[in-house]
Motif scaffolding. Structure first.
Motif, mmCIF file in Angstrom:
data_model
loop_
_atom_site.group_PDB
_atom_site.id
_atom_site.type_symbol
_atom_site.label_atom_id
_atom_site.label_comp_id
_atom_site.label_asym_id
_atom_site.label_seq_id
_atom_site.Cartn_x
_atom_site.Cartn_y
_atom_site.Cartn_z
ATOM 1 N N LYS A 137 2.050 2.071 -3.689
ATOM 2 C CA LYS A 137 0.785 2.540 -4.161
ATOM 3 C C LYS A 137 0.772 3.845 -4.273
ATOM 4 C CE LYS A 137 -1.832 -0.071 -6.434
ATOM 5 N NZ LYS A 137 -1.845 -0.369 -7.961
ATOM 6 N N ARG A 138 0.857 4.423 -2.855
ATOM 7 C CA ARG A 138 0.784 5.723 -2.524
ATOM 8 C C ARG A 138 1.883 6.549 -2.903
ATOM 9 N NH1 ARG A 138 -2.297 3.932 2.650
ATOM 10 N NH2 ARG A 138 -0.038 3.304 3.395
ATOM 11 N N LEU A 193 0.756 -1.140 -0.041
ATOM 12 C CA LEU A 193 -0.054 -0.016 0.248
ATOM 13 C C LEU A 193 0.793 1.207 0.058
ATOM 14 C CD1 LEU A 193 -2.823 -1.208 2.499
ATOM 15 C CD2 LEU A 193 -2.923 -0.972 -0.118
ATOM 16 N N ASP A 194 1.761 1.274 0.752
ATOM 17 C CA ASP A 194 2.907 2.309 0.659
ATOM 18 C C ASP A 194 3.673 2.637 -0.830
ATOM 19 O OD1 ASP A 194 2.507 2.916 3.452
ATOM 20 O OD2 ASP A 194 4.563 1.788 3.879
ATOM 21 N N THR A 234 4.629 6.547 -0.887
ATOM 22 C CA THR A 234 5.390 6.739 0.255
ATOM 23 C C THR A 234 6.165 5.453 0.955
ATOM 24 O OG1 THR A 234 3.420 5.825 1.727
ATOM 25 C CG2 THR A 234 3.413 8.248 1.052
#
Length: 172
Positions: A160-161, A157-158, A163
């Motif tokens: 994908k964002r 998820l990081d 970050t």
């Protein structure tokens, strides 16, 4: 380096199905040295070789022991395979980021994941537990698998964002 060098001895003992005090104590020492290494790195700072060798030593020890225990039928194969795939994926991901000059620091959850993986190994080969209550090693392995999937999902998820890493020039 010491963890990497002592791991083959531990794997040999596990392959011999030596669920005895010397095997358990050696596994405990190897696992505890990971904690000590982390404390020293936080106190005195990290090195590039340490940043590379520490996760390598963890994976070599933990995955090697899990494979031996699965081969000896003390662990189930599916969780071991799932944990292995996540570890390979994160290693590849970190390598790709490093080539771009980006560091991917370990999350606290990933540190807990490694600790629970080490506990699973400990419960599986502890003399009083591994023989009498083998389900405890399996239960810890399942908990380790859940944390492994969870921490891997957070890294994903990081990514994908956008970050997921710290540029080398901004590392502390």
């Amino acid at each position: 380096m010491a963890r990497i060098l002592i791991t083959p001895v531990m794997l040999y003992l596990l392959a011999q199905r030596r669920f005895d005090w010397p095997t358990f104590i050696l596994g405990f020492v190897v696992s505890a040295s990971d904690l000590l290494d982390g404390m020293l790195a936080r106190r005195f700072g990290t090195t590039s070789s340490g940043a590379f060798l520490d996760p390598l030593a963890d994976k070599f020890f933990v995955l090697g022991a899990m494979f031996v225990l699965a081969w000896k039928r003390a662990f189930w194969w599916p969780p071991v395979i799932i944990i292995t795939l996540r570890e390979i994926w994160i290693s590849i991901y970190r390598s790709r980021l490093a080539k771009r000059g980006v560091s991917l620091p370990a999350r606290k959850l990933a540190k807990w994941k490694t600790l629970v993986q080490q506990f699973a190994l400990g419960f599986a080969c502890a003399p009083w537990v591994g023989r009498e209550w083998p389900w405890t090693g399996h239960a810890m392995l399942m908990a380790a698998m859940v944390l492994t999937i969870w921490s891997g999902a957070l890294y994903y998820l990081d990514a994908k964002r956008g970050t997921s890493g710290i540029p080398s020039s901004q590392r502390a």
